[in-house]
Scaffold this active site. Structure first.
Site, mmCIF file in Angstrom:
data_model
loop_
_atom_site.group_PDB
_atom_site.id
_atom_site.type_symbol
_atom_site.label_atom_id
_atom_site.label_comp_id
_atom_site.label_asym_id
_atom_site.label_seq_id
_atom_site.Cartn_x
_atom_site.Cartn_y
_atom_site.Cartn_z
ATOM 1 N N HIS A 156 0.877 -1.143 -0.009
ATOM 2 C CA HIS A 156 -0.260 0.116 0.109
ATOM 3 C C HIS A 156 0.907 1.131 -0.041
ATOM 4 O O HIS A 156 0.374 2.421 0.537
ATOM 5 C CB HIS A 156 -0.965 0.044 1.097
ATOM 6 C CG HIS A 156 -1.695 -1.326 1.496
ATOM 7 N ND1 HIS A 156 -3.068 -1.484 0.905
ATOM 8 C CD2 HIS A 156 -1.333 -2.525 1.910
ATOM 9 C CE1 HIS A 156 -3.361 -2.642 1.377
ATOM 10 N NE2 HIS A 156 -2.392 -3.215 1.872
ATOM 11 N N SER A 277 14.824 21.937 -16.015
ATOM 12 C CA SER A 277 13.753 22.653 -16.058
ATOM 13 C C SER A 277 14.180 24.136 -16.939
ATOM 14 O O SER A 277 15.322 24.465 -16.617
ATOM 15 C CB SER A 277 13.102 23.004 -14.694
ATOM 16 O OG SER A 277 12.322 24.082 -14.923
ATOM 17 N N LYS A 283 16.512 22.644 -10.953
ATOM 18 C CA LYS A 283 15.760 21.051 -11.177
ATOM 19 C C LYS A 283 16.516 20.131 -12.006
ATOM 20 O O LYS A 283 17.273 20.442 -12.776
ATOM 21 C CB LYS A 283 14.454 21.415 -11.733
ATOM 22 C CG LYS A 283 13.457 21.724 -10.580
ATOM 23 C CD LYS A 283 12.021 21.456 -10.807
ATOM 24 C CE LYS A 283 11.842 20.096 -10.637
ATOM 25 N NZ LYS A 283 10.375 19.568 -10.884
ATOM 26 N N GLU A 290 9.402 8.531 -16.639
ATOM 27 C CA GLU A 290 8.297 9.238 -16.977
ATOM 28 C C GLU A 290 7.493 8.984 -18.260
ATOM 29 O O GLU A 290 6.317 8.739 -18.165
ATOM 30 C CB GLU A 290 8.119 10.601 -16.551
ATOM 31 C CG GLU A 290 8.395 11.334 -15.398
ATOM 32 C CD GLU A 290 8.468 12.785 -15.194
ATOM 33 O OE1 GLU A 290 7.571 13.348 -14.766
ATOM 34 O OE2 GLU A 290 9.599 13.281 -15.879
#
Ligand code: ARG
Length: 478
Positions: A156, A277, A283, A290
């Protein structure tokens, strides 16, 4: 009225029809298989003297030079000729005349396209299987170098019990192993020749169907001509095998995305394979996993497209079947690109031993071990579970408090208590105890690792057997 009306006055209704029905824009991808299939069919025709030996020679030579021209990019496919099959036949007839016109004896585009697609899928399954093995090898290698690294195991997505990183990585290995097995299995059903089924009912030319299937190194011929021209099970199965493979890659990718976040910090993103970024200078983003995660949706869409296409089709061939190719090609390309990308990512990524170990200390992860231990005093597991649950709730996530309470419970339950008994509450001990087959102890993981290595060796052999078959295509077309 707009001057850019869709229907231009010069275009005939037949042009409109062809624009809608023509498939050569995408089925030209089948050209190698189409030419190899034609060569095999020419041999079968020569065996029953539909083609003379001399005509066979002319046809095969011309097909070889067509293959050469296509591979050099010097052929322009004509959409007015509908599909790749008609285009190649036209090139052949232009080159040799009548012998070229004889090639379609006993053959229809319906058995022809099914053959071509099977040959293409056979090779795609081989290539994808080889890429799966590469990723498996990388997982084994990472598992080897991860020796002794510990991280929280989750259920979980909550801390559950500590596990070895190598155990976690090998979990993904076995999922890939089932993907590999599914593809090999699918390969066998794909590797059957439908040639000789004609349009739907077979052919009156007395060809021996096994001549072509043997030349193409296929494993026999199909049993029913109606089934043969309508069967796209191999396409659906392949799309399913690839979809489930992509689902597996998406889960692994999801973990890499999570693990590279500041909250986890388990994985360091490889510089070359992640992006910054455009706005936030600090970043670094896990774009690659992804995208693999995102692309899995495409493959599932491709599978659903194929299944929906097949649903309720009456026998035998229907033009709907032309729509099988684009989703199938897309699923293959997506899966192969994703496998390749993820393998490079894993190779370049590194794990943070300290962050993982620290994280494994959070969440009372040895509570099960305490409950297990209490059963050695004769307490039934359920009762022990209840006792530990109580102290876990009382300690409210505080490890030290949990240990104190655990100490107390053990003393109460166990007359001959030794302080060393408390060692069972160490993360290392919790791991070491789980030594059953397939468990996370170092010893069990070492055994598992050996099995994984054996699988890799066997898989490589399977891929090389597949390659021996698919290589006949290049052998035929020169
Ligand atoms: N291009 C078609 C396909 O991909 C094969 C042609 C069959 N056409 C026909 N009119 N029987 O399925």
């Amino acid at each position: 009225m707009s001057s850019r009306s869709i229907r231009s006055p010069q275009r005939s209704p037949n042009d409109e029809f062809l624009r809608f029905t023509s498939s050569v824009g995408f089925d030209q991808r089948l050209w190698r298989y189409d030419i190899a299939g034609s060569m095999a069919h020419a041999h079968a025709l020569a065996k029953v003297e539909v083609l003379s030996e001399d005509e066979l020679k002319q046809v095969t030579q011309a097909l070889r030079s067509i293959a050469d021209a296509i591979s050099k990019g010097s052929v322009r496919f004509d959409p007015a000729l509908e599909d790749v099959h008609m285009n190649i036949e036209k090139l052949l007839v232009d080159a040799v005349g009548d012998p070229g016109k004889k090639l379609h004896s006993g053959r229809s585009r319906n058995d022809q396209v099914s053959l071509d697609l099977r040959l293409m899928v056979r090779e795609a399954l081989k290539d994808t299987s080889a890429l799966v093995v590469r990723l498996q090898e990388e997982l084994v290698e990472k598992a080897r170098t991860a020796s002794g690294m510990i991280l929280p195991g989750y259920t979980h997505l909550q801390h559950a019990q500590p596990v070895l990183l190598s155990h976690h990585l090998l979990a993904h290995f076995w999922k890939l192993q089932r993907d590999f097995d599914r593809m090999s299995d699918c390969f066998k059903r794909t590797d059957i020749s439908p040639l000789g089924s004609g349009a739907l009912a077979g052919t009156g030319f007395k060809i021996d169907r096994t001549v072509a299937s043997k030349l193409l190194a296929m494993d026999g011929v199909t049993e029913n001509s109606l089934d043969s021209v309508s069967d796209r099970d191999f396409a659906a199965e392949t799309a399913f095998a690839l979809s489930l493979l992509m689902v597996h890659l998406s889960s692994f990718s999801e973990e890499l995305v999570l693990w590279s976040s500041s909250e986890f910090g388990f994985v360091k993103l490889p510089k070359q394979l992640s992006s910054g970024s455009s706005m936030m200078p600090q970043k670094r983003n896990p774009d690659l996993p992804e995208l693999v995660r995102g692309k899995s949706g495409r493959t599932i869409g491709d599978l659903v497209t194929i299944l929906t296409l097949l649903k309720s089709l009456p026998l035998a061939y229907n033009r709907d079947l032309q729509e099988d190719k684009e989703p199938l090609f897309d699923a293959i390309d997506t899966a192969q690109a994703s496998l390749d990308a993820l393998t490079s990512f894993l190779r370049a990524a590194s794990f943070d031993r300290v962050r993982m170990r620290k994280s494994a200390e959070v969440g009372l992860m040895t509570a099960t071990d305490l409950a297990d231990f209490l059963t050695t005093t004769g307490l039934p597991f359920r009762t022990a579970h209840g006792l530990v649950k109580e102290i876990a709730e009382k300690s409210d996530g505080d490890e030290r408090r949990f240990r104190q309470l655990a100490d107390k419970v053990i003393r109460e339950q166990l007359k001959d208590f030794r302080t060393s008994d408390l060692q069972l509450l160490s993360i290392e001990k919790a791991i070491e105890r789980r030594s059953t087959e397939g468990g996370t102890s170092q010893e069990a993981v070492s055994r598992q690792m050996e099995k994984a290595k054996t699988k890799v060796r066997q898989n490589k052999k399977t891929v090389s057997d597949m390659t021996a078959k698919t290589a006949v295509i290049d052998g035929l077309i020169g």
